[in-house]
Write a protein that holds these residues in place. Sequence first.
Motif, PDB file in Angstrom:
ATOM      1  N   GLY A  46       0.792  -1.227   0.000  1.00  0.00           N
ATOM      2  CA  GLY A  46       0.000   0.000   0.000  1.00  0.00           C
ATOM      3  C   GLY A  46       0.821   1.272   0.000  1.00  0.00           C
ATOM      4  N   SER A  47       2.094   1.180   0.403  1.00  0.00           N
ATOM      5  CA  SER A  47       2.963   2.357   0.441  1.00  0.00           C
ATOM      6  C   SER A  47       4.408   1.902   0.363  1.00  0.00           C
ATOM      7  CB  SER A  47       2.744   3.144   1.736  1.00  0.00           C
ATOM      8  OG  SER A  47       3.722   4.151   1.876  1.00  0.00           O
ATOM      9  N   ALA A  48       5.182   2.577  -0.462  1.00  0.00           N
ATOM     10  CA  ALA A  48       6.603   2.251  -0.586  1.00  0.00           C
ATOM     11  C   ALA A  48       7.379   2.643   0.670  1.00  0.00           C
ATOM     12  CB  ALA A  48       7.198   2.956  -1.805  1.00  0.00           C
ATOM     13  N   GLU A  49       6.862   3.601   1.434  1.00  0.00           N
ATOM     14  CA  GLU A  49       7.580   4.101   2.606  1.00  0.00           C
ATOM     15  C   GLU A  49       7.173   3.449   3.919  1.00  0.00           C
ATOM     16  OE1 GLU A  49       5.783   6.597   0.661  1.00  0.00           O
ATOM     17  OE2 GLU A  49       7.508   6.700  -0.662  1.00  0.00           O
ATOM     18  N   VAL A  90      -3.545   6.055  -6.474  1.00  0.00           N
ATOM     19  CA  VAL A  90      -3.271   6.209  -7.903  1.00  0.00           C
ATOM     20  C   VAL A  90      -1.767   6.202  -8.106  1.00  0.00           C
ATOM     21  CG1 VAL A  90      -3.543   7.718  -9.912  1.00  0.00           C
ATOM     22  CG2 VAL A  90      -5.396   7.530  -8.242  1.00  0.00           C
ATOM     23  N   GLY A  91      -1.321   5.447  -9.117  1.00  0.00           N
ATOM     24  CA  GLY A  91       0.109   5.372  -9.415  1.00  0.00           C
ATOM     25  C   GLY A  91       0.599   3.936  -9.367  1.00  0.00           C
ATOM     26  N   VAL A  92       1.908   3.792  -9.206  1.00  0.00           N
ATOM     27  CA  VAL A  92       2.555   2.486  -9.259  1.00  0.00           C
ATOM     28  C   VAL A  92       2.789   1.954  -7.856  1.00  0.00           C
ATOM     29  CG1 VAL A  92       4.611   1.233 -10.031  1.00  0.00           C
ATOM     30  CG2 VAL A  92       3.658   3.048 -11.451  1.00  0.00           C
ATOM     31  N   THR A  93       2.505   0.671  -7.689  1.00  0.00           N
ATOM     32  CA  THR A  93       2.791  -0.027  -6.443  1.00  0.00           C
ATOM     33  C   THR A  93       3.297  -1.417  -6.787  1.00  0.00           C
ATOM     34  OG1 THR A  93       1.967  -0.549  -4.231  1.00  0.00           O
ATOM     35  CG2 THR A  93       0.452  -0.915  -6.065  1.00  0.00           C
TER      36      THR A  93
END
Length: 190
Positions: A46-49, A90-93
């Motif tokens: 859900g989140s890269a960070e 929205v975007g890449v995951t």
Amino acid sequence: MSAVNVTNIAVLSNPSSFLSPFKFEITYDCVDALKEDLEWKLIYVGSAEDDTYDQLLESVFVGPVNVGGFRFVLQADPPDPARIRAEDIVGVTVLLLTCSYVGQEFVRIGYYVNNDYSDENLRQQPPQTVNIDKLQRNILTDKPRVTKFPINFHPENSETGDQAASPPPDDIMAEADGNEERLPSTKKGC
């Protein structure tokens, strides 16, 4: 040498709407009969960070694991958008498909996923609040990242019975000591 080798993964119904179920047709070979089932997991990053936003979408045990070739369809519900920060929807995951044996992960297959509006006008001028119903999910199937981990498939045969520990899954896109490869015939499904 691994007792189980993933030979193909077909991502079915791709691209699809964000709220559609995930469907993967998984094909694998077993070269040595195993006493326990294989555990397959599908994880949405859900989140890269921050891995607290990761969602386990499905976890299934598949067995018995005899010598031979096997195929099954893994289906999972989409991620819960309420558990994803609005700026990360929205975007890449990344989507991770893993397989473990007696708690030891031995293969991890990572796919980039692009979530975007299918309507050109919405892509050019996105609404202030994400409209989940208008989002399209596209799993980039042409370059999955396959990482293999050596494990003990027969801990009952070892002197101490100790099992090799799997590395922690927090370094999902980093090099893994050259144990990465491409699936020989990954293809898009219908």
